[in-house]
Scaffold this motif. Structure first.
Motif, short mmCIF file in Angstrom:
data_model
loop_
_atom_site.label_atom_id
_atom_site.label_comp_id
_atom_site.label_asym_id
_atom_site.label_seq_id
_atom_site.Cartn_x
_atom_site.Cartn_y
_atom_site.Cartn_z
N ASP A 28 12.11 -4.60 -25.98
CA ASP A 28 10.84 -4.10 -25.41
C ASP A 28 10.17 -2.72 -25.82
O ASP A 28 9.00 -2.61 -25.52
CB ASP A 28 10.93 -4.25 -23.88
N SER A 81 20.52 4.94 -22.59
CA SER A 81 19.23 4.75 -22.06
C SER A 81 18.48 6.15 -22.53
O SER A 81 17.97 6.65 -21.48
CB SER A 81 19.06 4.59 -20.65
N GLU A 111 12.66 3.79 -16.76
CA GLU A 111 12.37 2.31 -16.71
C GLU A 111 11.74 2.04 -18.06
O GLU A 111 10.95 2.38 -18.80
CB GLU A 111 10.97 2.35 -15.80
N LEU A 112 12.08 0.64 -18.27
CA LEU A 112 11.82 0.05 -19.63
C LEU A 112 11.55 -1.58 -19.12
O LEU A 112 12.54 -2.04 -19.06
CB LEU A 112 12.37 0.21 -20.77
N LYS A 113 10.40 -1.78 -19.32
CA LYS A 113 10.06 -3.37 -18.98
C LYS A 113 9.12 -3.75 -20.22
O LYS A 113 8.81 -2.76 -20.86
CB LYS A 113 9.37 -3.39 -17.61
N ARG A 114 8.82 -4.86 -20.21
CA ARG A 114 8.04 -5.56 -21.10
C ARG A 114 6.37 -4.84 -21.19
O ARG A 114 5.95 -4.48 -22.52
CB ARG A 114 7.81 -6.94 -20.80
N ASP A 115 6.02 -4.27 -20.18
CA ASP A 115 4.74 -3.64 -20.14
C ASP A 115 4.71 -2.12 -19.52
O ASP A 115 3.58 -1.46 -19.20
CB ASP A 115 3.50 -4.56 -19.21
N ARG A 116 5.84 -1.66 -19.25
CA ARG A 116 5.88 -0.31 -18.52
C ARG A 116 7.05 0.47 -19.32
O ARG A 116 8.24 0.07 -19.29
CB ARG A 116 6.07 -0.38 -17.04
N ARG A 129 1.90 2.32 -20.57
CA ARG A 129 1.92 1.06 -20.34
C ARG A 129 1.66 0.53 -21.81
O ARG A 129 1.20 1.34 -22.64
CB ARG A 129 0.62 0.55 -19.49
N LYS A 130 2.59 -0.78 -21.96
CA LYS A 130 2.06 -1.32 -23.39
C LYS A 130 0.57 -1.57 -23.55
O LYS A 130 0.13 -2.23 -22.73
CB LYS A 130 3.09 -2.55 -23.31
#
Length: 131
Positions: A28, A81, A111-116, A129-130
């Motif tokens: 991601d 991380s 924090e690492l998410k698909r869009d953040r 943000r992505k």
């Protein structure tokens, strides 16, 4: 002739599969991230306009509207991380608009998410943000 065509098709399929396997080696993290907010250690909050981290493979490119881009080398340690970046063509202070004070920086990935994405070190917390 039929065997030759099947061999060519198999080779193309394997070649394409190999390319796709390396496309997102950082999961991601790979992609273009727009900086939404930079909170400095002294509490000052900045909201830069149209400022980006572009991450792909082992490289990072810092871009912003109206500014020269800053290419750099990047190392992502998924287990720890952390995200380390080195900018060999930049001087200290050149990367301030991206929340980076020197030509080398290490961030903890909070924090690492698909869009953040939230990066943090002793100097700043950067929320993206992505894009």
């Amino acid at each position: 002739m039929k065997g030759f065509i099947i061999s060519i098709m198999a080779f193309v399929a394997l070649a394409l599969t190999g390319c796709f396997n390396h496309r997102y080696i950082n999961g991601d993290l790979d992609g273009q991230w727009q900086i939404m907010e930079i909170e400095l250690a002294d509490g000052v909050v900045e909201k830069p306009a149209q400022t980006y981290y572009c991450i792909n493979f082992h490289t990072v490119n810092l871009t912003a509207v109206g500014a020269s881009s800053a290419p750099g080398n990047m190392q992502y340690d998924k287990d720890a991380s952390t995200l380390s970046m080195q900018f060999p063509y930049s001087k200290d202070g050149d990367l301030r608009r991206w929340g980076i004070s020197g030509s080398e920086v290490v961030f903890d990935i909070r924090e690492l998410k698909r869009d953040r994405l939230v990066l943090q070190n002793d100097e700043a917390t950067i929320t993206c943000r992505k894009f």
